[in-house]
Design an enzyme around this catalytic site. Sequence first.
Site, mmCIF file in Angstrom:
data_model
loop_
_atom_site.group_PDB
_atom_site.id
_atom_site.type_symbol
_atom_site.label_atom_id
_atom_site.label_comp_id
_atom_site.label_asym_id
_atom_site.label_seq_id
_atom_site.Cartn_x
_atom_site.Cartn_y
_atom_site.Cartn_z
ATOM 1 N N GLY A 62 0.776 -1.227 0.078
ATOM 2 C CA GLY A 62 0.061 0.155 -0.100
ATOM 3 C C GLY A 62 1.025 1.352 0.010
ATOM 4 O O GLY A 62 1.730 1.399 0.861
ATOM 5 N N ASP A 93 -1.228 4.390 -6.190
ATOM 6 C CA ASP A 93 0.206 4.006 -6.038
ATOM 7 C C ASP A 93 1.222 5.242 -6.649
ATOM 8 O O ASP A 93 2.398 5.544 -6.160
ATOM 9 C CB ASP A 93 0.804 2.791 -6.493
ATOM 10 C CG ASP A 93 0.173 1.699 -5.835
ATOM 11 O OD1 ASP A 93 0.716 1.172 -4.771
ATOM 12 O OD2 ASP A 93 -1.037 1.365 -5.849
ATOM 13 N N ASN A 105 -2.791 2.591 -10.644
ATOM 14 C CA ASN A 105 -3.417 1.897 -9.240
ATOM 15 C C ASN A 105 -3.297 0.523 -9.735
ATOM 16 O O ASN A 105 -2.835 -0.081 -10.577
ATOM 17 C CB ASN A 105 -4.683 2.359 -8.903
ATOM 18 C CG ASN A 105 -5.465 1.976 -7.591
ATOM 19 O OD1 ASN A 105 -4.667 2.102 -6.468
ATOM 20 N ND2 ASN A 105 -6.386 1.362 -7.601
#
Length: 396
Positions: A73, A267, A277
């Site tokens: 994450g 991201d 992402n």
Amino acid sequence: MADQYAQSSEDIQLSEDIQPKTNDVQAIRWEEPAEGPVLVLLDQTRLPAEEVELVCTDPQALVQAIRSLAVRGAPLLGIAGAYGVALAAARGFDVRQAVDALASARPTAVNLAYGVRRAEAAYRSALESGAGADAEAVRERAAAAALAAARALHQEDAAASTRMAEHGMRLLDELLPGGNHRILTHCNTGALVSGGEGTAFAVARAAHRAGRLRRLWVDETRPLLQGARLTAYEAARSGMAYTLLTDNAAGSLFAAGEVDAVLIGADRIAADGSVANKVGSYPLAVLARYHHVPFIVVAPVTTVDLATPDGASIEVEQRPGHEVTELTAPQVPLAGVEAGGGIPVAPLGTQAYNPAFDVTPPDLVTAIVTEWGALAPVTGEGLSELCSRSRQVTMS
């Protein structure tokens, strides 16, 4: 040599640095037992079956945890990277070597390199300011400076999470007055990826607390099922009304009019507003545009990379093919399957295309929500101004 071991979360007392919120598990923390400082990670590859923590005593162990997705994450990777530098400094490892290894552990998530460089800058500054003094004392002060930088980033991310939830809720109310939202989300963007309650998931959670969330649609998110394993896990702990669906079922939900908004994280956000992402995000954006549904990206400004000009310039991480060709269940013993191995679901020798991310162009993004507010429409000029404003406030 990487030094990492696992233990039950019940075996460790919580640090006073960052305490988890009610119903939240703590994804990362710094501990200082008698044998020396360690970085404790919740092993996200073992969820939801069991809550097991990895204890990293050297930076290489953290690199391995990052690559295996035990810690993952974008915001959390930044925090982990910063703590990794502090760990190297505190335990006397080569900090330059640790910085290089950590920053390159996953190429797409820009927060990782940001956190590593921030802690490194604090470490180098302390070294330079202590030139000529006792070498050991200077090294100790430099290690303390790196740790302080990591802790500051951790706290800042927690605060950013709260503000993103507020701005995201305000945007939802503007776009969808009346509440009763049916939100579709992809991958995992909750407390497991953040120093706080997350990014996109934090917005959905705020809607739930306000009584304005009717249903959270959770994509399983191939190939590693972060939605099924992690988002559903967090939604259940939060008491949210949620339903899990296969990624390729999302289109039928849109066609049936069952989706009011899509909320995802990011991201890396390029200078032109292109969003990288978890793979599968781009098809959702296309579906959302066709069905006139808002497609909202929620991410802190540290995810915006103005040095990456556009989506084509984003390096997309390619994951191992066995993640697609095998079903893995590391925590469940199965007859005939080696521990940590997988059950083949494709013929031996099958090649697999397994990108970790895809890129959504800015014209498919309704808004980008950051801790400094929502940007709509999404443009390069708007992103630049937003980042400039955040830097000015931070320095003042």
